[in-house]
Motif scaffolding. Structure first.
Motif, PDB file in Angstrom:
ATOM      1  N   LYS A 338       0.814  -1.102   0.060  1.00  0.00           N
ATOM      2  CA  LYS A 338       0.056  -0.123   0.096  1.00  0.00           C
ATOM      3  C   LYS A 338       0.853   1.251  -0.095  1.00  0.00           C
ATOM      4  CE  LYS A 338      -3.764   2.358   2.645  1.00  0.00           C
ATOM      5  NZ  LYS A 338      -4.543   2.220   3.961  1.00  0.00           N
ATOM      6  N   GLU A 585      -0.372   7.609   2.321  1.00  0.00           N
ATOM      7  CA  GLU A 585      -0.297   7.853   1.230  1.00  0.00           C
ATOM      8  C   GLU A 585       0.841   8.879   0.968  1.00  0.00           C
ATOM      9  OE1 GLU A 585      -3.795   9.933  -0.352  1.00  0.00           O
ATOM     10  OE2 GLU A 585      -5.123   7.989   0.195  1.00  0.00           O
ATOM     11  N   CYS A 588       3.791   6.364   0.259  1.00  0.00           N
ATOM     12  CA  CYS A 588       3.583   5.970  -0.998  1.00  0.00           C
ATOM     13  C   CYS A 588       3.964   6.790  -2.086  1.00  0.00           C
ATOM     14  CB  CYS A 588       1.931   5.565  -1.386  1.00  0.00           C
ATOM     15  SG  CYS A 588       1.825   4.661  -2.828  1.00  0.00           S
ATOM     16  N   GLU A 589       3.536   8.102  -1.982  1.00  0.00           N
ATOM     17  CA  GLU A 589       3.996   9.264  -3.036  1.00  0.00           C
ATOM     18  C   GLU A 589       5.439   9.280  -2.939  1.00  0.00           C
ATOM     19  OE1 GLU A 589       3.686  11.793  -6.104  1.00  0.00           O
ATOM     20  OE2 GLU A 589       2.026  10.615  -5.275  1.00  0.00           O
TER      21      GLU A 589
END
Length: 603
Positions: A338, A585, A588-589
């Motif tokens: 993820k 997130e 992840c970015e």
């Protein structure tokens, strides 16, 4: 509640099994009197334990972190299947460290090695009615000839050392099988030739029997064959190009195994007698893939594949080295994917086969290790070699494992830099693993002081506390060129041992980061390589370090330390109980930005 009731060996499945996890009678034997007093025949054990959890863990029901070298287990079992004329096999996933098994008061078998499975045949010792299984385990805290990995030898863990795991720590189960049966299977992908070689190993006198092999892909039958046995081994080859599964050696309709497309072929193996009656049936699977190195890069299926790995030590608050559930194993993989990682370096343990199953199924690269020995000597060498033999035998068929890491940071080889004896040991493990497993890469000594190696695996935590510092600037400069990185290591250790030099192997920064961020504020001993005081600082430091690593023109990949906190070590992206320390997130970015840029440039 009985934990861990799923089938323990997902790449070699029979129709039925009897799970023995749950409550066992239990006793410490601190005076070492159990053998003399014949506890294996008659004893009133003083307590109970929940198997497969170590007595040090919460889920065991004991949670005692004191030093107890000798443990006894007992369980009365009624075998659920008819076993006349058959063999009753008692399987142990892993027991740390030396184990003696008794069945109905008789010695039935012995095993040494804390990370690997073993099987005891109960058949000669069976009696009418219930069967009494007694297990004695010897796991001496202070013995430095035993592979211990991260298990601490003192009462309270500290730094990078954690609560130990003693005794039964993986599943125990029974299978009732025919005396003539399928013993094991090995799958070997011949990727460039477009075929899968299959070797089936048989037990008992199987002359004039037939072996059947059926291969399916997503419900579509690809191959079915049946041939007569002439020995204890049966070999077959599935030509995937000829059977129109793959178009060419290099363009294969997306049916090869990758983290993005974890395609698995289902396999049914049968053993039939001369009259066509099925004696044994096993369900397995394989992934069609190839791993090699070339031009300073790691290749997966003949294409460069950048390693975006995370260090995973496989500890849980309630179970220590034993995951509390199958879902917990799956969760860690899904969480890592993820946030943009495509695999892990499974650190200082040979993980539960259920983890490897989920890695195969979900698409997740694994660098495989086992527990290291603290010191060097003949006994240690023999123990590690025996352990690696059993690990490769157990895990050979998992396509997710692409690399073996037999040594870490010169643990167990403290004089490897100049000692030819210890260098020979490193080289021996490197060549041995290649000789028994041609499908994977091998790292000789992950971190520094490498000898012969397929990957130049470097550890470097010297990224500094803040941007702009001299330490941070030096960290940035180090990754600008191959020469800088190899000639200017971060610590006191050289990248290669004396007499060994850079041969152009792919460079992977296989440990770095370790940004400590204690969001619970409950751990008075909280420890990290560097520290962050807020979520904003944690993400900022992560981005600063990853920008350097991802922008390096010389790296073939990285492994960030680490996925989760472990006890007092707060270097995780998640807490010990798997709570995110920041918006996933954001991580992840940062992780995926380089991948997008790289794909665009290659296109």
């Amino acid at each position: 509640m009985i934990y861990r009731t799923e089938y323990p060996r997902p790449d070699f499945v029979r129709d039925s099994f009897q799970c023995l996890n749950g409550t066992w009678k239990f006793s410490f034997d601190d005076r070492d009197v159990g053998i003399d007093e014949k506890w294996y025949r008659a004893n009133s054990f003083s307590g109970t334990i929940e198997v497969p959890f170590a007595y040090q863990s919460e889920l065991s029901g004991i949670a005692d972190t004191g030093a107890h070298d000798i443990l006894w287990y007992e369980k009365e079992v009624i075998i659920e299947e008819e076993c006349e004329g058959k063999d009753v096999l008692l399987h142990f996933g892993a027991v740390d460290y030396i184990c003696d098994v008794y069945v109905n008061g008789e010695f039935a078998g012995h095993h040494e090695g804390g990370d690997s499975p073993f099987t005891i045949c109960m058949t000669p010792y069976l009696r009418e009615g219930s069967q009494k299984i007694v297990v004695r385990v010897y796991d001496p805290y202070k013995d430095e000839t035993i592979p211990r990995g991260k298990q601490f030898w003192e009462k309270e863990s500290k730094g990078i050392w954690y609560t130990p795991t003693s005794g039964i720590w993986q599943s125990v189960w029974i299978e009732v099988v025919e005396k003539r049966r399928i013993e094991s299977v090995k799958f070997l992908s011949r990727f460039d030739e477009g075929r899968e070689d299959i070797r089936v190993f048989l037990h008992g006198n199987c002359m004039n029997c037939h072996v059947g092999v059926k291969i399916d892909f997503q419900g579509t039958e690809i191959l079915e064959m049946r041939s007569k046995c002439n020995s204890s081994e049966f070999s077959a080859s599935a030509d995937l190009i000829q059977n129109h599964i793959m178009r060419t050696n290099f363009h294969n309709d997306g049916l090869s195994w990758t983290p993005e497309s974890p395609n698995l072929f289902d396999v049914e193996l049968t053993l039939e007698d001369k009259d066509g009656k099925v004696i044994d049936k096993v369900i397995s699977y394989f992934g069609f893939r190839k791993v090699h190195t070339e031009n300073g890069m790691i290749y997966l299926n003949n294409k460069p594949y950048y390693q975006r790995l995370v260090l995973d030590q496989g500890y849980w608050p309630e179970g220590l080295l034993t995951a509390p559930s199958d879902e917990a194993l799956k969760f860690d993989i899904e969480a890592a994917k993820k946030i943009g990682f495509n695999g892990c370096r499974k650190h200082q343990k040979a993980e539960d086969p259920r983890f490897l199953y989920w890695a195969d199924k979900l698409g997740y690269l694994v660098w495989g290790e086992c527990a290291s020995v603290p010191t060097f000597g003949e006994k240690q060498v023999n123990r590690e070699l025996a352990l690696w033999t059993e690990i490769v035998e157990r895990d050979f068929n998992h396509p997710s494992i692409i690399c073996w890491v037999p040594l870490n940071e010169s643990w167990g080889t403290p004089q490897i830099h100049g000692s030819r004896q210890q260098q020979h040991y490193s080289q021996m493990l490197y060549h041995y693993l290649h000789s028994v497993d041609p499908t994977r890469l091998v790292i000789s000594n992950d971190g520094w002081e490498m000898t012969e190696t397929d990957i130049c695996a470097i550890h470097n935590y010297a990224h500094g506390e803040k941007a702009g510092s001299k330490k941070a600037q030096k960290f940035e400069e180090m990754f600008a060129s191959r020469k800088e990185l190899i000639d200017r290591p971060s610590g006191v250790w050289d990248i290669y041992a004396k007499g060994f030099y850079d041969q152009g192997a792919p460079i992977v920064l296989s440990e770095f980061g370790g940004i400590g961020f204690d969001i619970t504020h409950k751990e008075s001993k909280a420890w990290g390589y560097t520290s962050a005081a807020s979520e904003e600082q944690f993400v900022g430091d992560y981005k600063r370090v990853l920008d350097v690593v991802l922008g390096s023109p010389v790296l073939a990949g990285f492994c960030y330390t680490q996925l989760t906190d472990v006890e007092q070590e707060v270097n995780g992206i998640m807490t010990y109980d798997r709570k995110w320390k920041c918006d996933p997130e954001c991580i992840c970015e940062i992780n995926m930005q380089y991948r997008r840029e790289r794909v665009q440039n290659e296109d």
